[in-house]
Design a protein around this motif. Sequence first.
Motif, PDB file in Angstrom:
ATOM      1  N   GLY A 363      -0.991  -4.755  -5.391  1.00 49.65           N
ATOM      2  CA  GLY A 363      -1.667  -3.965  -4.627  1.00 49.65           C
ATOM      3  C   GLY A 363      -1.610  -2.644  -4.831  1.00 49.65           C
ATOM      4  N   TRP A 364      -0.617  -1.926  -5.616  1.00 49.03           N
ATOM      5  CA  TRP A 364      -0.459  -0.725  -5.926  1.00 49.03           C
ATOM      6  C   TRP A 364      -0.885  -0.333  -7.184  1.00 49.03           C
ATOM      7  N   MET A 365      -0.706  -1.067  -8.165  1.00 49.58           N
ATOM      8  CA  MET A 365      -0.913  -1.029  -9.705  1.00 49.58           C
ATOM      9  C   MET A 365      -2.310  -1.501  -9.874  1.00 49.58           C
ATOM     10  N   TRP A 366      -2.854  -1.181 -11.046  1.00 51.51           N
ATOM     11  CA  TRP A 366      -4.045  -1.623 -11.689  1.00 51.51           C
ATOM     12  C   TRP A 366      -3.957  -1.530 -13.181  1.00 51.51           C
ATOM     13  N   LEU A 367      -4.427  -2.940 -13.894  1.00 50.06           N
ATOM     14  CA  LEU A 367      -4.388  -2.860 -15.081  1.00 50.06           C
ATOM     15  C   LEU A 367      -5.857  -2.341 -16.040  1.00 50.06           C
ATOM     16  N   GLU A 368      -5.493  -1.169 -16.593  1.00 50.81           N
ATOM     17  CA  GLU A 368      -6.590  -0.470 -17.128  1.00 50.81           C
ATOM     18  C   GLU A 368      -6.306   0.057 -18.665  1.00 50.81           C
ATOM     19  N   GLY A 369      -7.159  -0.604 -19.582  1.00 48.07           N
ATOM     20  CA  GLY A 369      -7.050  -0.338 -20.814  1.00 48.07           C
ATOM     21  C   GLY A 369      -5.846  -1.039 -21.502  1.00 48.07           C
ATOM     22  N   GLY A 370      -5.106  -2.344 -20.918  1.00 50.17           N
ATOM     23  CA  GLY A 370      -4.323  -2.810 -21.340  1.00 50.17           C
ATOM     24  C   GLY A 370      -2.801  -2.324 -20.916  1.00 50.17           C
ATOM     25  N   GLU A 371      -2.865  -1.175 -20.286  1.00 53.93           N
ATOM     26  CA  GLU A 371      -1.791  -0.545 -19.467  1.00 53.93           C
ATOM     27  C   GLU A 371      -1.799  -0.351 -17.881  1.00 53.93           C
ATOM     28  N   GLU A 372      -0.466  -0.664 -17.311  1.00 52.08           N
ATOM     29  CA  GLU A 372      -0.564  -0.472 -15.835  1.00 52.08           C
ATOM     30  C   GLU A 372      -0.835   1.167 -15.531  1.00 52.08           C
ATOM     31  N   CYS A 373      -1.468   1.380 -14.561  1.00 56.16           N
ATOM     32  CA  CYS A 373      -1.765   2.697 -13.990  1.00 56.16           C
ATOM     33  C   CYS A 373      -1.516   2.366 -12.608  1.00 56.16           C
ATOM     34  N   PHE A 374      -1.411   3.589 -11.580  1.00 55.11           N
ATOM     35  CA  PHE A 374      -1.370   3.633 -10.361  1.00 55.11           C
ATOM     36  C   PHE A 374      -2.656   3.523  -9.639  1.00 55.11           C
ATOM     37  N   ASN A 375      -2.902   2.624  -8.662  1.00 55.38           N
ATOM     38  CA  ASN A 375      -4.177   2.600  -7.886  1.00 55.38           C
ATOM     39  C   ASN A 375      -3.950   3.182  -6.696  1.00 55.38           C
ATOM     40  N   SER A 376      -4.769   4.251  -6.621  1.00 58.54           N
ATOM     41  CA  SER A 376      -4.402   4.970  -5.342  1.00 58.54           C
ATOM     42  C   SER A 376      -5.243   4.671  -4.067  1.00 58.54           C
ATOM     43  N   PHE A 377      -5.954   3.303  -4.310  1.00 62.96           N
ATOM     44  CA  PHE A 377      -6.724   2.774  -3.288  1.00 62.96           C
ATOM     45  C   PHE A 377      -6.013   2.536  -1.880  1.00 62.96           C
ATOM     46  N   MET A 378      -4.875   1.775  -2.024  1.00 62.50           N
ATOM     47  CA  MET A 378      -4.015   1.517  -0.787  1.00 62.50           C
ATOM     48  C   MET A 378      -3.363   2.599  -0.435  1.00 62.50           C
ATOM     49  N   PRO A 379      -2.806   3.576  -0.869  1.00 63.64           N
ATOM     50  CA  PRO A 379      -2.181   4.741  -0.260  1.00 63.64           C
ATOM     51  C   PRO A 379      -3.263   5.677   0.444  1.00 63.64           C
ATOM     52  N   VAL A 380      -4.621   5.824  -0.055  1.00 59.83           N
ATOM     53  CA  VAL A 380      -5.659   6.360   0.500  1.00 59.83           C
ATOM     54  C   VAL A 380      -6.138   5.715   1.817  1.00 59.83           C
ATOM     55  N   ARG A 381      -6.078   4.301   1.714  1.00 61.05           N
ATOM     56  CA  ARG A 381      -6.518   3.564   2.958  1.00 61.05           C
ATOM     57  C   ARG A 381      -5.467   3.800   4.004  1.00 61.05           C
ATOM     58  N   PHE A 382      -4.128   3.804   3.456  1.00 61.47           N
ATOM     59  CA  PHE A 382      -3.074   3.966   4.573  1.00 61.47           C
ATOM     60  C   PHE A 382      -2.986   5.492   5.293  1.00 61.47           C
ATOM     61  N   ILE A 383      -3.381   6.527   4.495  1.00 60.59           N
ATOM     62  CA  ILE A 383      -3.324   7.863   5.069  1.00 60.59           C
ATOM     63  C   ILE A 383      -4.430   7.949   5.985  1.00 60.59           C
ATOM     64  N   SER A 384      -5.670   7.509   5.478  1.00 64.42           N
ATOM     65  CA  SER A 384      -6.985   7.602   6.291  1.00 64.42           C
ATOM     66  C   SER A 384      -6.746   7.094   7.696  1.00 64.42           C
ATOM     67  N   TYR A 385      -5.954   5.727   7.918  1.00 68.62           N
ATOM     68  CA  TYR A 385      -5.879   5.193   9.213  1.00 68.62           C
ATOM     69  C   TYR A 385      -4.768   5.848   9.759  1.00 68.62           C
ATOM     70  N   VAL A 386      -3.799   6.445   9.141  1.00 71.86           N
ATOM     71  CA  VAL A 386      -2.732   7.237   9.925  1.00 71.86           C
ATOM     72  C   VAL A 386      -3.581   8.502  10.577  1.00 71.86           C
ATOM     73  N   MET A 387      -4.558   9.040   9.965  1.00 65.46           N
ATOM     74  CA  MET A 387      -5.293   9.921  10.603  1.00 65.46           C
ATOM     75  C   MET A 387      -6.110   9.331  11.694  1.00 65.46           C
ATOM     76  N   VAL A 388      -6.641   8.380  11.804  1.00 65.29           N
ATOM     77  CA  VAL A 388      -7.460   7.794  12.863  1.00 65.29           C
ATOM     78  C   VAL A 388      -6.288   7.458  14.074  1.00 65.29           C
ATOM     79  N   GLY A 389      -5.105   7.057  13.730  1.00 63.60           N
ATOM     80  CA  GLY A 389      -4.329   6.905  14.895  1.00 63.60           C
ATOM     81  C   GLY A 389      -3.810   8.388  15.455  1.00 63.60           C
ATOM     82  N   LEU A 390      -3.660   9.057  14.692  1.00 66.31           N
ATOM     83  CA  LEU A 390      -2.859  10.437  15.045  1.00 66.31           C
ATOM     84  C   LEU A 390      -4.066  10.936  16.077  1.00 66.31           C
ATOM     85  N   VAL A 391      -5.180  10.881  15.475  1.00 68.30           N
ATOM     86  CA  VAL A 391      -6.490  11.685  16.487  1.00 68.30           C
ATOM     87  C   VAL A 391      -6.533  10.971  17.575  1.00 68.30           C
TER      88      VAL A 391
END
Length: 405
Positions: A363-391
């Motif tokens: 859920g947090w990593m992605w296979l790109e060019g045969g190598e694992e890299c950090f996928n920011s989709f889940m952290p960005v999704r988490f932070i955006s809904y943190v903002m929703v709850g806070l506001v």
Amino acid sequence: MGVEEGTGASGGRGLSVYPPVYRLGSVGVWLRRSLHLGILHGTPVLLRLQALRTPLLTRVMKAAALLGLEDFYTLLVISLLWFVDARLGRSLTYVMALAFYLSGYIKNQLCLPRPPAPPIVPLEHCSDWALPSNHALVGVVVSWYIFFYTWLQHEASGASVALLFALVLVWSLFMMVARLYLGVHSPADVVCSGVIGCLLLAFWLQCDLAFDRFLSSSPHCAWVVLVLAACALCVHPDPSPLNSVLMETVVVVGAAVGMVLAEGLLPPVHRQQVGVAFSPGGVCQAVVCFVVGVAVLMCCKEGGKLASRWALHLLCWLLGVRFIYQRRLTELSWQHVHLSPDFKVLDEDERGREKAKASVLSGWMWLEGGEECFNSFMPVRFISYVMVGLVAVKLGPLLLHSTTF
């Protein structure tokens, strides 16, 4: 990834899965196989319900299923938070986050299939695993928490309490029966979900008010909750093939963490008891506040998404970490999650074990060019809904005290 071609009775593709619970060894294998037998033993009950289907009853049951969707819970929480009882709205969100996390964690640990199709003909297409039923578990927790909170914290008449009890009883039971009628869960799924929901409800009723008071008096507690929530999401099982469970959990947990941060760190805004008058002016005020508030929350979500994505990518670039923003695609379809002759459990296959190990952070990593890299989709999704709850916590009182009719 994890899906192999096949031609089973479901008319779909064969599925090979390694349940993470099997890492417990013989205990995990025994537990999953026992629950699997329970699912199969419920097939005659589902066939009897299937024989009773009518167009009218099907529409009613599908309408009941809508009460278990995130959209309904979002409207419910916002209404309680802004117009009824702010503390109830916050506390309900916290216990919903626990329920969603617990349900998703167990689902993805067990990877238990839904009832066999055929002979069962499901009337709803689901793309996640069976046990526990998220509709049943969350429905029990949410409905009965509202009842007990109202009964214990508000001075309601005996008739009002009796009416609320009847409504909540019908709500929770109707939700469970609907899952059986629609052919998407077995009796074992629903019963286990109800038991888990009751245990979680009993736990939360013992600590809900103390937790809310502690947040208000100890700002450091909010940061602890944020760290614990992030760690919990990182260890949430996410086996291959991927499903939507973790994405849904991130949304609810993120909103709950946002409310925790708002209550623990931000100054109060109009601490008076929320509520609107039951008059034409009060109803107009509530409608305007609701429409404007939801629009503001949507803007906050999109703004938080853009800002967090930019900040995370800048941080990864500075640290020299390979990164990508790639939306997760659910690899399961409804044909895959219903039991069929093509469904394979890789319990002793070494290839299945390696596949499971490689997918722990899928859920947090992605296979790109045969190598694992950090996928920011889940952290960005988490932070955006943190903002929703806070506001959301501070926006309702602000709108109510800024509008008059």
